[in-house]
Write a protein that holds these residues in place. Structure first.
Motif, PDB file in Angstrom:
ATOM      1  N   GLY A 201     -64.913  13.205  33.382  1.00 10.84           N
ATOM      2  CA  GLY A 201     -64.716  12.438  34.612  1.00 10.84           C
ATOM      3  C   GLY A 201     -66.025  12.373  35.385  1.00 10.84           C
ATOM      4  N   MET A 202     -65.938  12.313  36.697  1.00  6.13           N
ATOM      5  CA  MET A 202     -67.150  12.191  37.520  1.00  6.13           C
ATOM      6  C   MET A 202     -68.069  13.406  37.325  1.00  6.13           C
ATOM      7  SD  MET A 202     -66.772   9.280  38.706  1.00  6.13           S
ATOM      8  CE  MET A 202     -68.377   9.304  39.444  1.00  6.13           C
ATOM      9  N   VAL A 203     -67.478  14.609  37.368  1.00  9.69           N
ATOM     10  CA  VAL A 203     -68.316  15.813  37.268  1.00  9.69           C
ATOM     11  C   VAL A 203     -68.854  15.983  35.836  1.00  9.69           C
ATOM     12  CG1 VAL A 203     -68.330  18.338  37.462  1.00  9.69           C
ATOM     13  CG2 VAL A 203     -67.117  16.969  39.163  1.00  9.69           C
ATOM     14  N   GLY A 204     -67.976  15.784  34.846  1.00 11.22           N
ATOM     15  CA  GLY A 204     -68.398  15.976  33.457  1.00 11.22           C
ATOM     16  C   GLY A 204     -69.476  14.992  33.046  1.00 11.22           C
TER      17      GLY A 204
ATOM     18  N   ILE B 100     -65.681  15.516  25.688  1.00  7.69           N
ATOM     19  CA  ILE B 100     -64.306  15.593  25.180  1.00  7.69           C
ATOM     20  C   ILE B 100     -63.347  15.293  26.329  1.00  7.69           C
ATOM     21  CG2 ILE B 100     -62.584  17.125  24.101  1.00  7.69           C
ATOM     22  CD1 ILE B 100     -65.122  18.822  23.184  1.00  7.69           C
ATOM     23  N   ASP B 101     -62.550  14.268  26.171  1.00  7.46           N
ATOM     24  CA  ASP B 101     -61.642  13.883  27.266  1.00  7.46           C
ATOM     25  C   ASP B 101     -60.376  13.267  26.663  1.00  7.46           C
ATOM     26  OD1 ASP B 101     -62.297  13.203  30.544  1.00  7.46           O
ATOM     27  OD2 ASP B 101     -60.538  12.263  29.640  1.00  7.46           O
ATOM     28  N   VAL B 102     -59.246  13.455  27.358  1.00  8.54           N
ATOM     29  CA  VAL B 102     -58.028  12.794  26.879  1.00  8.54           C
ATOM     30  C   VAL B 102     -58.227  11.276  26.880  1.00  8.54           C
ATOM     31  CG1 VAL B 102     -56.242  14.529  27.336  1.00  8.54           C
ATOM     32  CG2 VAL B 102     -57.059  13.117  29.206  1.00  8.54           C
TER      33      VAL B 102
ATOM     34  N   GLY C  37     -59.525  18.101  34.534  1.00  7.79           N
ATOM     35  CA  GLY C  37     -58.423  18.413  35.435  1.00  7.79           C
ATOM     36  C   GLY C  37     -58.432  17.615  36.702  1.00  7.79           C
ATOM     37  N   ALA C  38     -57.426  17.914  37.510  1.00  2.00           N
ATOM     38  CA  ALA C  38     -57.271  17.189  38.766  1.00  2.00           C
ATOM     39  C   ALA C  38     -58.355  17.603  39.739  1.00  2.00           C
ATOM     40  CB  ALA C  38     -55.900  17.508  39.346  1.00  2.00           C
ATOM     41  N   ARG C  39     -58.754  16.675  40.573  1.00  2.00           N
ATOM     42  CA  ARG C  39     -59.712  16.982  41.634  1.00  2.00           C
ATOM     43  C   ARG C  39     -59.002  16.905  42.984  1.00  2.00           C
ATOM     44  NH1 ARG C  39     -61.883  10.962  42.432  1.00  2.00           N
ATOM     45  NH2 ARG C  39     -63.046  10.992  40.494  1.00  2.00           N
ATOM     46  N   GLN C  40     -59.683  17.455  44.046  1.00  6.05           N
ATOM     47  CA  GLN C  40     -59.076  17.443  45.382  1.00  6.05           C
ATOM     48  C   GLN C  40     -58.939  16.025  45.911  1.00  6.05           C
ATOM     49  OE1 GLN C  40     -62.256  20.388  46.374  1.00  6.05           O
ATOM     50  NE2 GLN C  40     -60.992  20.603  48.200  1.00  6.05           N
TER      51      GLN C  40
ATOM     52  N   VAL D 260     -66.910  27.532  33.526  1.00  2.77           N
ATOM     53  CA  VAL D 260     -65.788  26.837  34.162  1.00  2.77           C
ATOM     54  C   VAL D 260     -66.280  26.180  35.452  1.00  2.77           C
ATOM     55  CG1 VAL D 260     -63.494  27.136  35.193  1.00  2.77           C
ATOM     56  CG2 VAL D 260     -64.148  28.506  33.195  1.00  2.77           C
ATOM     57  N   VAL D 261     -65.917  24.919  35.620  1.00  2.00           N
ATOM     58  CA  VAL D 261     -66.338  24.182  36.817  1.00  2.00           C
ATOM     59  C   VAL D 261     -65.122  23.646  37.588  1.00  2.00           C
ATOM     60  CG1 VAL D 261     -67.791  22.278  37.665  1.00  2.00           C
ATOM     61  CG2 VAL D 261     -68.453  23.507  35.601  1.00  2.00           C
ATOM     62  N   SER D 262     -64.039  23.320  36.862  1.00  5.42           N
ATOM     63  CA  SER D 262     -62.849  22.756  37.514  1.00  5.42           C
ATOM     64  C   SER D 262     -62.350  23.706  38.601  1.00  5.42           C
ATOM     65  CB  SER D 262     -61.724  22.557  36.497  1.00  5.42           C
ATOM     66  OG  SER D 262     -62.196  21.878  35.374  1.00  5.42           O
TER      67      SER D 262
HETATM   68  P1  NAD Z   1     -62.091  13.305  37.481  1.00  9.86           P
HETATM   69  O1  NAD Z   1     -60.679  12.965  37.783  1.00  9.86           O
HETATM   70  O2  NAD Z   1     -63.140  12.276  37.685  1.00  9.86           O
HETATM   71  O3  NAD Z   1     -62.217  13.835  35.982  1.00  9.86           O
HETATM   72  C1  NAD Z   1     -61.334  14.716  35.390  1.00  9.86           C
HETATM   73  C2  NAD Z   1     -61.311  14.356  33.918  1.00  9.86           C
HETATM   74  O4  NAD Z   1     -60.531  15.336  33.230  1.00  9.86           O
HETATM   75  C3  NAD Z   1     -60.669  12.985  33.626  1.00  9.86           C
HETATM   76  O5  NAD Z   1     -61.613  12.178  32.913  1.00  9.86           O
HETATM   77  C4  NAD Z   1     -59.448  13.326  32.804  1.00  9.86           C
HETATM   78  O6  NAD Z   1     -59.140  12.334  31.838  1.00  9.86           O
HETATM   79  C5  NAD Z   1     -59.869  14.641  32.169  1.00  9.86           C
HETATM   80  N1  NAD Z   1     -58.773  15.447  31.674  1.00  9.86           N
HETATM   81  C6  NAD Z   1     -57.579  15.709  32.250  1.00  9.86           C
HETATM   82  N2  NAD Z   1     -56.843  16.499  31.454  1.00  9.86           N
HETATM   83  C7  NAD Z   1     -57.592  16.774  30.359  1.00  9.86           C
HETATM   84  C8  NAD Z   1     -57.394  17.547  29.178  1.00  9.86           C
HETATM   85  N3  NAD Z   1     -56.255  18.218  28.981  1.00  9.86           N
HETATM   86  N4  NAD Z   1     -58.380  17.588  28.276  1.00  9.86           N
HETATM   87  C9  NAD Z   1     -59.533  16.909  28.463  1.00  9.86           C
HETATM   88  N5  NAD Z   1     -59.772  16.149  29.557  1.00  9.86           N
HETATM   89  C10 NAD Z   1     -58.823  16.097  30.487  1.00  9.86           C
HETATM   90  O7  NAD Z   1     -62.408  14.601  38.356  1.00  9.86           O
HETATM   91  P2  NAD Z   1     -63.868  15.157  38.720  1.00  9.86           P
HETATM   92  O8  NAD Z   1     -64.282  14.595  40.023  1.00  9.86           O
HETATM   93  O9  NAD Z   1     -64.755  15.012  37.532  1.00  9.86           O
HETATM   94  O10 NAD Z   1     -63.536  16.706  38.971  1.00  9.86           O
HETATM   95  C11 NAD Z   1     -63.216  17.535  37.878  1.00  9.86           C
HETATM   96  C12 NAD Z   1     -62.931  18.951  38.373  1.00  9.86           C
HETATM   97  O11 NAD Z   1     -64.137  19.528  38.875  1.00  9.86           O
HETATM   98  C13 NAD Z   1     -61.924  19.015  39.528  1.00  9.86           C
HETATM   99  O12 NAD Z   1     -61.066  20.131  39.356  1.00  9.86           O
HETATM  100  C14 NAD Z   1     -62.805  19.208  40.741  1.00  9.86           C
HETATM  101  O13 NAD Z   1     -62.135  19.825  41.826  1.00  9.86           O
HETATM  102  C15 NAD Z   1     -63.871  20.114  40.144  1.00  9.86           C
HETATM  103  N6  NAD Z   1     -65.110  20.226  40.910  1.00  9.86           N
HETATM  104  C16 NAD Z   1     -65.649  21.465  40.976  1.00  9.86           C
HETATM  105  C17 NAD Z   1     -66.811  21.691  41.706  1.00  9.86           C
HETATM  106  C18 NAD Z   1     -67.356  23.078  41.792  1.00  9.86           C
HETATM  107  O14 NAD Z   1     -68.269  23.351  42.586  1.00  9.86           O
HETATM  108  N7  NAD Z   1     -66.865  24.022  40.992  1.00  9.86           N
HETATM  109  C19 NAD Z   1     -67.421  20.611  42.373  1.00  9.86           C
HETATM  110  C20 NAD Z   1     -66.871  19.337  42.250  1.00  9.86           C
HETATM  111  C21 NAD Z   1     -65.691  19.159  41.523  1.00  9.86           C
END
Ligand code: NAD
Length: 314
Positions: A13-16, A35-37, A80-83, A119-121
């Protein structure tokens, strides 16, 4: 056989995807599987990045699957889900718990060599501990990006206030990457001077400013999410810094989220403390002496994380 320069990013997603881009810019010459669904989106991001490869040292970025984790030296989890606006990181726990159980199962199936897992999620501390428990890997190999991002925000704000390059400041946010994070003011220093000693000599810095800066760090993610829906640039740079430390064995001190086993009397949870990060992951958690006030905040931070983890388990 492990490919030392191969990294798998689970969750494109955005972070990955921004993390992959930051790694591509690093010059480390990496092989990166996204790797993403939603494989189509991962493939699109990979292609978009590879179209810029003529301008950079060679990297290979592509949409992969869990088999790619099998020879990766590092697996980064950003799935995973984001805020949503107004939601806390802990609010995400129930949704991401399910996803992490699935991911941990895939890692166990595909990674007998036990790569380093970053782990970042969110909530990162609880998901780090969950991943540690589910995989059974040693604690040096499973850690979270933790408060490295918060510490960078802290340095940015302090640097702006004092008109000093943030890179010249030693300043740490410790504890939870969340609402109970702790600004370790007693260990904030400039050129070996305690911050209080330096700032006393400067006008414009007092307790009210210190409180304002600590509050701004705490609210930083909420503010960005309210403005544009997500945060991803600074976290991507934080993860890049961790990856550099591991691949180059930098042994830099970074506040990452580590599983604690009695440090400061805390155990059975992960939270951030300044730690040496090198080729084996977390090489050492530094036994820093914090002030009494900071210690009591750190213990409360650990207690709130333990409660959230216990709620999840029940
Ligand atoms: P996003 O919704 O843009 O991306 C999440 C991605 O995860 C999506 O592409 C989705 O298809 C994928 N996904 C969902 N279930 C999956 C699975 N079982 N296997 C593989 N992929 C799967 O969200 P984002 O903005 O990229 O944020 C991702 C996470 O990072 C969130 O939990 C967010 O809170 C966290 N985050 C952490 C920090 C930190 O400082 N630790 C900072 C920013 C965001």
């Amino acid at each position: 056989m492990i490919n030392k320069s191969k990294i798998s990013i689970i969750g494109a997603g955005m972070v990955g995807s921004t993390t992959a881009f930051a790694l591509m810019l690093s010059g480390l010459s990496l092989d990166i599987a996204l790797i993403d669904v939603d494989r189509k989106k991962a493939a699109g991001d990979a292609l978009d990045m590879m179209h810029g490869s003529a301008f950079l040292p060679s990297s290979e970025i592509y949409a992969g699957d869990y088999a790619d984790c099998g020879d990766s030296s590092i697996v980064i989890i950003t799935a995973g889900a984001r805020q949503k606006s107004g939601e806390s990181r802990i609010d995400l726990l129930k949704r991401n718990n399910y996803i992490f159980r699935q991911i941990a199962g895939e890692i166990l199936k595909n990674c007998p060599h036990q790569p380093i897992i970053i782990v970042v999620s969110n909530p990162v501390d609880i998901l780090t501990y969950l991943t540690y428990e589910l995989t059974g890997f040693s604690r040096n190999k499973v850690f979270g990006s933790g408060t490295l991002l918060d510490s960078s925000r802290f340095k940015y704000l302090l640097g702006k206030q004092m008109n000093i390059d943030p890179k010249s400041l030693h300043a740490y946010i410790i504890g939870e990457h969340g609402d109970s994070k702790v600004a370790a003011w007693s260990k904030t220093s400039i050129a070996g001077m305690r911050f209080a000693e330096y700032s006393d000599k400067r006008s414009g810095f007092d307790e009210a400013v210190a409180d304002r800066i600590a509050d701004e760090v705490k609210d930083a993610a909420y503010k960005v999410i309210e403005m544009k829906g997500a945060t991803y640039y600074a976290i991507a740079l934080s993860v890049r810094r961790i990856v550099e430390c591991v691949l180059r064995d930098d042994r830099s001190v970074l506040p990452v989220s580590c599983v604690l086993k009695g440090e400061y009397g805390i155990e059975n949870i992960a939270l951030s403390l300044p730690s040496i990060v090198g080729k084996n992951g977390v090489e050492e958690i530094l036994p820093v002496e914090y002030s009494e006030r900071e210690m009591s905040k750190l213990i409360s931070s650990a207690d709130s994380l333990k409660k959230a983890y216990a709620d999840l388990k029940s």
